[in-house]
Design a protein around this motif. Structure first.
Motif, short mmCIF file in Angstrom:
data_model
loop_
_atom_site.label_atom_id
_atom_site.label_comp_id
_atom_site.label_asym_id
_atom_site.label_seq_id
_atom_site.Cartn_x
_atom_site.Cartn_y
_atom_site.Cartn_z
N ILE A 21 18.71 30.34 21.52
CA ILE A 21 19.45 31.21 20.59
C ILE A 21 20.60 31.82 21.37
N GLU A 22 21.79 31.76 20.81
CA GLU A 22 22.97 32.33 21.46
C GLU A 22 23.62 33.34 20.52
N ILE A 23 23.78 34.57 21.00
CA ILE A 23 24.47 35.62 20.25
C ILE A 23 25.77 35.91 20.98
N ARG A 24 26.90 35.76 20.28
CA ARG A 24 28.20 35.95 20.92
C ARG A 24 29.01 37.04 20.20
N SER A 25 29.27 38.12 20.90
CA SER A 25 30.18 39.18 20.44
C SER A 25 29.88 39.64 19.02
N ILE A 26 28.61 39.83 18.72
CA ILE A 26 28.21 40.26 17.37
C ILE A 26 28.54 41.74 17.16
N GLY A 27 29.15 42.01 16.01
CA GLY A 27 29.44 43.39 15.62
C GLY A 27 29.01 43.62 14.18
N LYS A 28 28.53 44.83 13.87
CA LYS A 28 28.09 45.15 12.52
C LYS A 28 28.24 46.65 12.26
N ARG A 29 28.87 46.98 11.13
CA ARG A 29 29.00 48.37 10.71
C ARG A 29 28.39 48.55 9.31
N PHE A 30 27.84 49.73 9.10
CA PHE A 30 27.42 50.15 7.77
C PHE A 30 28.25 51.39 7.44
N GLY A 31 29.37 51.18 6.71
CA GLY A 31 30.29 52.27 6.49
C GLY A 31 30.93 52.68 7.80
N SER A 32 30.81 53.96 8.15
CA SER A 32 31.37 54.45 9.41
C SER A 32 30.39 54.32 10.57
N PHE A 33 29.14 53.93 10.27
CA PHE A 33 28.11 53.83 11.32
C PHE A 33 28.19 52.48 12.01
N VAL A 34 28.31 52.51 13.33
CA VAL A 34 28.36 51.27 14.12
C VAL A 34 26.93 50.89 14.50
N ALA A 35 26.41 49.84 13.86
CA ALA A 35 25.04 49.39 14.13
C ALA A 35 24.98 48.51 15.36
N LEU A 36 25.97 47.63 15.53
CA LEU A 36 26.05 46.73 16.69
C LEU A 36 27.50 46.63 17.13
N GLU A 37 27.71 46.63 18.44
CA GLU A 37 29.07 46.55 18.97
C GLU A 37 29.13 45.57 20.13
N ASN A 38 29.78 44.43 19.91
CA ASN A 38 30.02 43.43 20.95
C ASN A 38 28.73 43.05 21.69
N VAL A 39 27.73 42.62 20.93
CA VAL A 39 26.43 42.26 21.50
C VAL A 39 26.43 40.79 21.89
N ASN A 40 26.04 40.51 23.13
CA ASN A 40 25.94 39.14 23.64
C ASN A 40 24.54 38.94 24.23
N LEU A 41 23.90 37.84 23.84
CA LEU A 41 22.54 37.59 24.29
C LEU A 41 22.24 36.09 24.24
N HIS A 42 21.56 35.60 25.28
CA HIS A 42 21.12 34.20 25.31
C HIS A 42 19.60 34.17 25.48
N VAL A 43 18.92 33.50 24.55
CA VAL A 43 17.47 33.33 24.62
C VAL A 43 17.20 31.86 24.88
N PRO A 44 16.76 31.50 26.10
CA PRO A 44 16.47 30.09 26.40
C PRO A 44 15.32 29.55 25.57
N THR A 45 15.26 28.26 25.44
CA THR A 45 14.19 27.59 24.69
C THR A 45 12.82 27.98 25.24
N GLY A 46 11.93 28.36 24.33
CA GLY A 46 10.56 28.66 24.71
C GLY A 46 10.32 30.04 25.28
N GLU A 47 11.33 30.91 25.31
CA GLU A 47 11.18 32.24 25.89
C GLU A 47 10.76 33.25 24.82
N LEU A 48 9.97 34.23 25.23
CA LEU A 48 9.55 35.34 24.36
C LEU A 48 10.31 36.58 24.81
#
Length: 356
Positions: free
Chosen positions: A3-30
């Motif tokens: 799973i690859e997450i690249r520069s994810i951002g999310k707002r709900f109105g003026s609330f910043v829920a996620l800001e520039n989130v990057n994450l790599h989950v290799p195969t088979g990892e918990l």
């Protein structure tokens, strides 16, 4: 599947829920997404699942773009905190549901559905409850059925949102050990959300500590606990004593903790309760303190002490506490075995092993 997450951002109105989130989950990892309420961990999980859309950024499965795929097309298994089982269906039919609602050309035949459901119920060790209904099950049993239902559709990725949050402490401990063993059997890429530090440290291969929509630190359970990257991570993962001070000429005015910082810088020193020794007589590099309270809690004894304006908490074994014979008002001396000093809320200076 990775799973690859690249520069994810999310707002709900003026609330910043996620800001520039990057994450790599290799195969088979918990992987555990750990953090306080409102830090963005569930929003990130729902974006991975396709239940929520990101304002910007990408989601990739095994290197393939999945950002705009509908949730049903991502082949993701999702386990909710409150089970979400169908009350009018038996355990068997709950697990079979995802298979029965597949499009006709993809739907297995009835013999194959029964074989697969039977295997999954054996896997979660509840095949003997196949004919019962959710109302007849305990909380722990319902959660295992919810997991079996998520696995029935053979997902490429398994996502769990606070899977044990609605259970009592004893059942939580049993189920998280069971989940770890199950993951080791299946080797399916998994991400679970929790605010329980002990749960994340015990179950996960890696822990992602989140705060205010950002990732503070990613590492193995031992890395994030033993080498926190920020004051937030240090304070969130377990109990800690915080000494506020200023650094003068490479020495922090907290019983002379060496930091290597610039002169006259602000500093905070962090010491975990179990990393402090109590002595009845002065020793080199110790701090004088007065015993305020002594509490025996299971195999440990928690001692509350006062030093100047600071309240200090120390954890001792029962044997050590008995040898010291501590009483309220007693004067003692404290010597940390390990101190971590931060010059600012985000800058690490040095981790010492010799203490104050």
């Amino acid at each position: 599947m990775s799973i690859e997450i690249r520069s994810i951002g999310k707002r709900f109105g003026s609330f910043v829920a996620l800001e520039n989130v990057n994450l790599h989950v290799p195969t088979g990892e918990l992987v555990a997404l750990l953090g306080p309420s409102g830090c963005g961990k569930t929003t990130l999980l729902r974006i991975i699942a396709g239940m929520e859309s990101a304002d910007c950024g990408q989601v990739l499965f095994a290197g393939e773009e999945a950002t705009h795929l509908h949730a049903r097309d991502r082949k993701v298994g999702f386990v909710f905190q409150h089970y979400a089982l169908f009350r009018h269906m038996s355990v068997f039919e709950n697990v079979a549901f995802g298979l029965r609602v597949k499009p006709r050309k993809l739907r297995p035949g009835e013999p194959e559905i029964r074989r697969r459901v039977a295997e999954l119920l054996q896997l979660v060790q509840l095949d003997w409850l196949a004919d019962r209904y959710p109302s007849q099950l305990s909380g722990g049993q319902r959660q295992r059925i919810a997991l079996a239902r998520a696995l029935a559709v053979e997902p490429r990725v398994l996502l769990l949102d606070e899977p044990f949050g609605a259970l009592d402490t004893k059942v939580r401990k049993e189920l998280r050990r069971w989940l770890r063993r199950l993951h080791d059997e299946l080797h399916i890429s998994s991400v679970f959300v929790t605010h329980d530090q002990e749960e994340a440290l015990e179950v996960a291969d890696r822990v992602v500590v989140m705060n205010r929509g950002r990732i503070e630190q990613i590492g193995t359970p031992d890395e994030v606990y033993s080498s926190p990257a920020s004051p937030f991570v240090y304070q969130f993962l377990g109990n800690v004593n915080v000494f506020h001070s200023r650094v003068h000429g490479a020495w922090a005015e907290v019983g002379r903790v060496h930091t290597g910082a610039a002169a006259d810088a602000e500093a905070m020193a962090f010491v975990r309760p179990h990393d402090i020794e109590i002595e009845r007589h002065p020793v080199a590099g110790s701090l004088q303190a007065d015993v305020q309270e002594v509490h025996a809690i299971g195999p440990r004894v928690r001692v509350e002490l006062a030093h100047a304006s600071e309240l200090i908490e120390v954890e001792l074994t029962r044997e050590r506490a008995a040898a010291l014979a501590l009483v309220r008002g007693q004067q003692v001396w404290l010597k940390p075995r390990q101190v971590r000093v931060f010059a600012t809320p985000t800058t690490t200076l040095e981790e010492g092993g010799s203490g104050i």
